[in-house]
Design a protein around this motif. Structure first.
Motif, PDB file in Angstrom:
ATOM      1  N   HIS A  33      43.227 -13.373  75.498  1.00 49.58           N
ATOM      2  CA  HIS A  33      42.308 -12.509  74.750  1.00 49.58           C
ATOM      3  C   HIS A  33      42.967 -11.176  74.421  1.00 49.58           C
ATOM      4  O   HIS A  33      44.028 -10.823  74.952  1.00 49.58           O
ATOM      5  N   ALA A  37      37.916  -6.911  74.876  1.00 47.23           N
ATOM      6  CA  ALA A  37      37.325  -8.251  75.020  1.00 47.23           C
ATOM      7  C   ALA A  37      37.717  -8.810  76.378  1.00 47.23           C
ATOM      8  O   ALA A  37      38.404  -8.162  77.171  1.00 47.23           O
ATOM      9  N   ASP A  38      37.275 -10.040  76.648  1.00 48.30           N
ATOM     10  CA  ASP A  38      37.694 -10.749  77.851  1.00 48.30           C
ATOM     11  C   ASP A  38      37.731 -12.243  77.538  1.00 48.30           C
ATOM     12  O   ASP A  38      37.534 -12.652  76.387  1.00 48.30           O
ATOM     13  N   SER A  39      37.968 -13.068  78.553  1.00 50.17           N
ATOM     14  CA  SER A  39      38.139 -14.505  78.316  1.00 50.17           C
ATOM     15  C   SER A  39      36.876 -15.197  77.822  1.00 50.17           C
ATOM     16  O   SER A  39      36.951 -16.302  77.276  1.00 50.17           O
ATOM     17  N   SER A  41      35.347 -14.523  75.298  1.00 52.63           N
ATOM     18  CA  SER A  41      35.431 -14.614  73.841  1.00 52.63           C
ATOM     19  C   SER A  41      35.954 -15.973  73.385  1.00 52.63           C
ATOM     20  O   SER A  41      35.805 -16.335  72.218  1.00 52.63           O
ATOM     21  N   TRP A  42      36.524 -16.741  74.299  1.00 47.52           N
ATOM     22  CA  TRP A  42      37.062 -18.061  73.972  1.00 47.52           C
ATOM     23  C   TRP A  42      36.106 -19.207  74.296  1.00 47.52           C
ATOM     24  O   TRP A  42      36.457 -20.378  74.102  1.00 47.52           O
ATOM     25  N   ALA A  58      42.251 -19.978  80.153  1.00 49.52           N
ATOM     26  CA  ALA A  58      42.065 -18.681  79.497  1.00 49.52           C
ATOM     27  C   ALA A  58      42.522 -17.596  80.461  1.00 49.52           C
ATOM     28  O   ALA A  58      41.959 -17.432  81.544  1.00 49.52           O
ATOM     29  N   HIS A  89      44.766 -13.638  70.679  1.00 47.11           N
ATOM     30  CA  HIS A  89      43.846 -12.967  69.767  1.00 47.11           C
ATOM     31  C   HIS A  89      44.146 -11.470  69.744  1.00 47.11           C
ATOM     32  O   HIS A  89      44.339 -10.850  70.798  1.00 47.11           O
ATOM     33  N   VAL A 239      36.441 -11.275  65.248  1.00 47.61           N
ATOM     34  CA  VAL A 239      36.143 -12.227  66.317  1.00 47.61           C
ATOM     35  C   VAL A 239      35.913 -13.613  65.719  1.00 47.61           C
ATOM     36  O   VAL A 239      34.956 -14.309  66.043  1.00 47.61           O
TER      37      VAL A 239
END
Length: 259
Positions: A33, A37-39, A41-42, A58, A89, A239
């Motif tokens: 990421h 943000a952080d993981s 987001s996946w 992730a 990202h 995003v």
């Protein structure tokens, strides 16, 4: 007759096992990421890839420095025995460009609305190359000083939706703004080392309504890297992996399936 059926059943089982053994293992997808943000987001992309049978990890990107963050990812790569598709990202593109260098198990790089730096370039410097980014002095909070030197940077919560995720519902962007993880000003200003995209095949996907990293910059970086594929998602924001998870997962699978 019973013996014949048993022999046929055993033969079928052996054939199935042989075919399964002959098929190569799917590559592991490692997701990195970006800043603010952080993981999580996946999550949408992870669900699609896992359903398709891919192992997925992730990484919790520290967001402290390009070299240090790349070392964190590199340490994880060393523990994975299958080929790897390394995905970054945003600022995560700075990280994967460093982390994959000279890593023999990384078969592909995927840049998701991400920086793809040349040696000597920084995230901050790249983002100022073309107009259009809403991430800057007008949208960042007052820097938070760190005990060891440097500062943490946050996006102002009330401006997070427009600057970072305009194609998400307001409520979802509000949650992401509250949960954002800061990046250091050191990381944004740190010069990249020789990038892995020069020796490892790359794929690019980004939105044409990215208000954090200008689409013109994405196109310029992608053109410079000579990727196997570039996908521009109409109407997608920075995003894109959240708002258009299927499109992003498709590019990652293209990279995974490439010879």
């Amino acid at each position: 007759m019973k013996i014949l059926r048993a022999v046929l059943a055993l033969a079928g089982l052996l054939l199935t096992s042989f075919v399964a053994m002959a098929q190569p293992a799917k590559p592991t997808i490692v997701l990195v990421h970006g800043a603010f943000a952080d993981s999580s987001s996946w999550y949408g992309v992870i669900g699609i890839l896992e359903k398709a049978g891919y192992p997925v990890v992730a990484v919790a990107n520290p967001l402290r420095s390009v070299k240090g963050d790349a070392d964190t990812v590199r340490s994880l790569l060393a523990t994975i025995k299958t080929p790897v598709v390394l995905v970054g990202h945003s600022y995560g593109g700075m990280v994967i460009s460093d982390a994959a260098k000279d890593e023999a198990n990384v078969k592909a790089l995927v840049y998701v609305a991400a920086f793809a730096p040349e040696a000597g370039e920084s995230a901050g410097g790249l983002n100022a190359k073309f107009p259009g980014s809403l991430i800057g002095p007008d949208t960042l909070e007052k820097p938070v000083p760190l005990a060891g030197g440097g500062n943490d940077l946050y996006v102002q919560q009330e401006k997070f939706h427009d600057a970072f995720a305009p194609d998400l519902p307001v409520a979802a962007a509000k949650l992401a703004a509250a949960a954002q993880r800061p990046v250091t000003d050191t990381a944004f200003g740190e010069a990249a080392a020789e990038p892995a995209w020069k020796t490892i095949p790359s794929w690019f996907v980004y939105g044409d309504h990215d208000t954090a990293i200008p689409p013109k910059l994405h196109a310029w970086m992608a053109d410079r890297a000579h990727p196997r594929e570039t996908v521009v998602v109409k109407g997608a924001s920075h995003v894109v992996m959240i708002s258009h998870a299927k499109a992003v997962a498709k590019v990652i699978e293209d990279a995974a399936n490439a010879p």
